[in-house]
Each structure stands twice: as structure tokens, then as C-alpha cells.
Design a protein around this motif. Structure first.
Motif, PDB file in Angstrom:
ATOM      1  N   ASP A 140       0.816  -1.211   0.000  1.00  0.00           N
ATOM      2  CA  ASP A 140       0.000   0.000   0.000  1.00  0.00           C
ATOM      3  C   ASP A 140       0.851   1.263   0.000  1.00  0.00           C
ATOM      4  N   TRP A 143       2.136   2.003  -3.506  1.00  0.00           N
ATOM      5  CA  TRP A 143       1.104   2.582  -4.369  1.00  0.00           C
ATOM      6  C   TRP A 143       0.779   4.022  -3.973  1.00  0.00           C
ATOM      7  N   ASP A 144       0.865   4.326  -2.687  1.00  0.00           N
ATOM      8  CA  ASP A 144       0.696   5.723  -2.238  1.00  0.00           C
ATOM      9  C   ASP A 144       1.803   6.602  -2.818  1.00  0.00           C
ATOM     10  N   GLU A 147       1.044   7.249  -6.413  1.00  0.00           N
ATOM     11  CA  GLU A 147       0.020   8.279  -6.563  1.00  0.00           C
ATOM     12  C   GLU A 147       0.600   9.672  -6.316  1.00  0.00           C
ATOM     13  N   VAL A 157      -6.052  14.091 -10.194  1.00  0.00           N
ATOM     14  CA  VAL A 157      -6.538  13.036  -9.295  1.00  0.00           C
ATOM     15  C   VAL A 157      -7.237  11.922 -10.063  1.00  0.00           C
ATOM     16  N   ALA A 158      -8.171  12.282 -10.932  1.00  0.00           N
ATOM     17  CA  ALA A 158      -8.947  11.262 -11.645  1.00  0.00           C
ATOM     18  C   ALA A 158      -8.057  10.406 -12.536  1.00  0.00           C
ATOM     19  N   SER A 160      -4.822   9.935 -12.268  1.00  0.00           N
ATOM     20  CA  SER A 160      -3.896   9.156 -11.436  1.00  0.00           C
ATOM     21  C   SER A 160      -4.575   7.897 -10.906  1.00  0.00           C
ATOM     22  N   SER A 161      -5.813   8.045 -10.428  1.00  0.00           N
ATOM     23  CA  SER A 161      -6.556   6.893  -9.912  1.00  0.00           C
ATOM     24  C   SER A 161      -6.809   5.864 -10.998  1.00  0.00           C
ATOM     25  N   GLU A 162      -7.145   6.351 -12.186  1.00  0.00           N
ATOM     26  CA  GLU A 162      -7.394   5.433 -13.311  1.00  0.00           C
ATOM     27  C   GLU A 162      -6.122   4.696 -13.701  1.00  0.00           C
ATOM     28  N   ILE A 164      -3.452   4.047 -11.832  1.00  0.00           N
ATOM     29  CA  ILE A 164      -3.069   3.101 -10.784  1.00  0.00           C
ATOM     30  C   ILE A 164      -3.948   1.855 -10.823  1.00  0.00           C
ATOM     31  N   GLY A 165      -5.255   2.040 -10.986  1.00  0.00           N
ATOM     32  CA  GLY A 165      -6.163   0.901 -11.069  1.00  0.00           C
ATOM     33  C   GLY A 165      -5.826  -0.018 -12.227  1.00  0.00           C
TER      34      GLY A 165
END
Length: 409
Positions: A140, A143-144, A147, A157-158, A160-162, A164-165
Motif C-alpha cells: 500500500d 502505491w501511495d 500516486e 486526481v482522476a 492518477s486513480s485510473e 493506478i487501477g
């Protein structure tokens, strides 16, 4: 004092007076013969926000004020009324000035040739991100860190989240955490986020009329320089170009544009200092049509996106042009070093003039390469050109694969 002495003094005074008058007449005649562009008082053609906008034609007779517009072809400015009576090639032949025309290098593959320059500055992805992903166990905390690295590169933000997923799913499916596999996975996901399917070409030749490109942006982004470099890109593609110096409120803007035009043989339409920018743009497009050129590029004055009156004026320039020809491209010039603040600027400009493409300047001077992805997602329009240096040919058509390869070099 005797009569002879008085006579000599009077004669000397008369001679001095004649010399002064002669010098004044000479200087005035020399000025009038070499400088056809003189500041003029503001007229009814000038724009006052909220007054006489769409309801009023910018010119009842478009050529009424044409004597205040000049066309520069590398030498003495030529009156636009002459330009409207013949083509630019004939005008250039009649001009006695001789200047050297440069042949710009082809723009094809230019980003690839400048890749090393981009890779040196954008090391957040290549060194920071890959080192985290290849550092062993992806817990974790790792991954932090991923990010945080993406956010520091202005990915948003959006996005970056996409990213990483998608990386988590791809790594889990392959069960391969080698550095090579991590780089391949990151390459594929970044490429997908930038979206290679977007059309990044500039508007194509319309045949019966010139392509009209408006260039807009805030102060200090390198907009006028970008217009000059863009003319070199177009000339390198064997296109004839007219540039409109519609930034009439910055004294050096027209001269700066003229210098670029002289080097590659592009004509420059310019008006009086402080004049109406919409009039200059209108005349440039009309001259471009009458002279059968391929592209008209309109340089506009830099303006803060927070100034409503100036943004209204920008919208007016576009509407005036569209009274005789569609505007095929509106390119928004953004300074890549401004990061997320550039997204706010982009949104406001897009609302006013319907931006069709982004030009990111100073991309070689920032580690925030994620701004490419962020601005595209914000506006839904592609990055079409990137500036990677101060040289005349350092404006490159944007190529997704070359860009991603440079990020991860």
C-alpha cells in the motif's frame, strides 16, 4: 556696432534658420517614405465591450479603413489596398528589398529528434515512477508513493486513480514484476490515457479558401513566438502563409511577428498601434482569400482569463473573422510550467472561443509531463503541438508514442 557687423549677424541668423527648416523637412520626408505604419487615433472600429457587438457589422464597407492596414513582405510595408488588387507573389516581386529566405526543416518526426531534450526534463516518470514500481514488493505504501509521484507531475486526481487501477490489474494478470514488465505496462497505460485516437493534425487545405487558425492565450505563454514557429512548420510543409498581427496593443508584437515572417517568406498584415484587432484579422483573412494562400494565422493579444472585457473582445475577433470565413482552428497556447493553473485558463478560453487544440510551450523546462493528459481530459481536445526549446524549429507536432518513450527514457 556698425552697419556691416549688424548685416553679417542678420545673414548668419537667416542661414541658421534655413538650415534648421531644411533638416526638419528632410527628416519628415524620410520618415514618411519608410514608415507606412503610424499610430492613429482610436476610431469607431475599436471595440468597447458590450457595445455594438454582434448586432453591428465590423465594417459596412470592409475596405473603408484599409489604408490603415499594411502588408509586410520582408521589406517596405505594402498597403493592403495594393494586396487586395493582386496576389502576394506579384507584390513580393515588385518590392525592391532583398532578404534571405530560410527553408525550415521538415516537421515530420521533429518530436523524435527532440526526444532527448524532453527526456532530460521529464524524469518524474522515467526515474521516479519506474524506480518505485521496480523496487520490489508493491504494498500500500508503494502505491501511495506512485500516486504522490503522479500528482506531482500534474496528472490530476482522476487520471492518477485510473492509471493506478489499470496498472494493478495488468500487473496482477501478468504476475511479472520485473523492471522490463513494469516499463511495458506503464508505457501501455500512459499511451492509452493520452489517447492516440485523437486527431492531432491541423486543419487541412480547404481548396476554395485559406485555412484560418486563431492563436490565443494568456500573457507570457510565448504566444507570438509560437505563431512565428507555427508559420515555419507550415512553410516546411510547402504551404503559403499570411500572419495577422492582431496583437495591436503590445508595441513589439507586430515587429516580432515580422521578423519571423521575413525569415520564411510569410506575409504579415499589420495595423496601426492601438488599433482594432478585429479589423486587422478581418483584413488578413480577406487578403488571404484574394491572394489564394493556404493558411492565415491570426495572432491575438495575450489576456488574463479573469478579465471579462478582454475575453469578450477575443470572442468578438473570432465573430468578425467568421463574417467572411469559418475559423478552422483555435489553438490555445499554455505554459506547461504553470501546471494545474493552466487547466483553469484552458477552461475559460474554451468557453469563449471553442478551442480545437492545445499548444504546450516550455515542456522541456518542466518535470510535469502529466499536464498533457490533464488538459486533454479537462477540455476533450488534443494537444497538437509542443514547444521544446528556444530555437526556431523547436515547435513539434505532438506524437503520442514519442512522448511516452521520452517520459520513460
Amino acid at each position: 556696432m556698425d552697419t556691416l557687423t549688424i548685416g553679417i549677424l542678420v545673414a548668419a541668423l537667416i542661414l541658421i534658420g534655413l538650415l534648421v527648416v531644411g533638416l526638419l523637412v528632410f527628416n519628415r520626408s524620410r520618415h514618411n517614405s519608410t514608415n507606412l505604419i503610424t499610430p492613429a487615433p482610436r476610431t469607431g472600429l475599436d471595440y468597447i465591450p458590450g457595445v455594438g457587438d454582434d448586432a453591428t457589422e465590423p465594417r459596412d464597407t470592409p475596405r473603408k479603413a484599409v489604408e490603415s492596414i499594411t502588408v509586410d513582405l520582408g521589406g517596405t510595408p505594402i498597403q493592403a489596398s495594393d494586396a487586395l488588387s493582386g496576389d502576394l507573389a506579384d507584390l513580393g516581386a515588385s518590392d525592391q528589398a532583398i532578404w534571405e529566405i530560410e527553408v525550415p526543416e521538415s516537421s515530420v518526426g521533429r518530436l523524435g529528434r527532440l526526444r532527448a531534450r524532453l527526456a532530460r526534463s521529464n524524469n518524474v516518470f522515467g526515474k521516479g515512477l519506474l524506480s518505485i514500481l521496480s523496487g520490489g514488493s508493491l504494498d500500500d505504501q508503494a502505491w501511495d508513493d506512485v500516486e504522490a509521484t503522479l500528482l506531482s507531475a500534474d496528472l490530476g486526481v482522476a487520471a492518477s486513480s485510473e492509471l493506478i487501477g489499470n496498472l494493478k490489474m495488468r500487473i496482477a494478470a501478468s504476475n511479472d514484476s520485473s523492471p522490463e514488465a513494469m516499463k511495458a505496462a506503464l508505457t501501455q497505460e500512459l499511451t492509452a490515457l493520452i489517447d492516440p485516437s485523437m486527431d492531432r493534425s491541423l486543419a487541412h487545405n480547404k481548396g476554395d479558401r485559406p485555412v484560418v487558425i486563431m492563436v490565443v492565450g494568456v500573457n507570457g505563454t510565448g504566444k507570438t513566438t509560437t505563431v512565428g514557429k507555427l508559420s515555419r512548420v507550415l512553410v516546411s510543409e510547402n504551404k503559403t502563409v499570411v500572419m495577422a498581427a492582431a496583437d495591436t496593443f503590445r508595441a513589439a508584437a507586430a515587429d516580432q511577428l515580422q521578423t519571423w515572417g521575413d525569415k520564411v517568406g510569410a506575409a504579415v498584415v499589420r495595423g496601426p498601434a492601438g488599433g482594432d484587432p478585429a479589423s486587422v484579422a478581418f483584413e488578413a483573412v480577406q487578403i488571404g482569400q484574394d491572394s489564394d494562400v493556404d493558411v492565415v494565422v491570426v495572432d491575438t493579444a495575450g489576456r488574463l482569463h479573469t478579465k471579462t472585457g478582454l475575453m469578450d473582445e477575443l470572442g468578438k475577433v473570432k465573430r468578425v473573422i467568421e463574417k467572411q470565413s469559418p475559423v478552422d482552428e483555435v489553438l490555445l497556447v499554455l505554459d506547461a510550467t504553470t501546471g494545474q493553473n493552466g487547466l483553469t485558463q484552458a477552461k475559460v478560453f474554451s468557453e469563449v472561443v471553442d478551442v480545437t487544440g492545445i499548444v504546450l510551450t516550455k515542456l522541456d523546462g518542466t518535470a510535469k509531463g502529466g499536464i498533457v493528459i490533464a488538459v486533454q481530459r479537462e477540455l476533450g481536445v488534443p494537444v497538437k503541438l509542443v514547444g521544446l526549446g528556444e530555437g526556431p524549429d523547436d515547435l513539434a507536432p505532438f506524437e503520442v508514442n514519442e512522448f511516452v518513450a521520452a517520459l520513460l527514457a
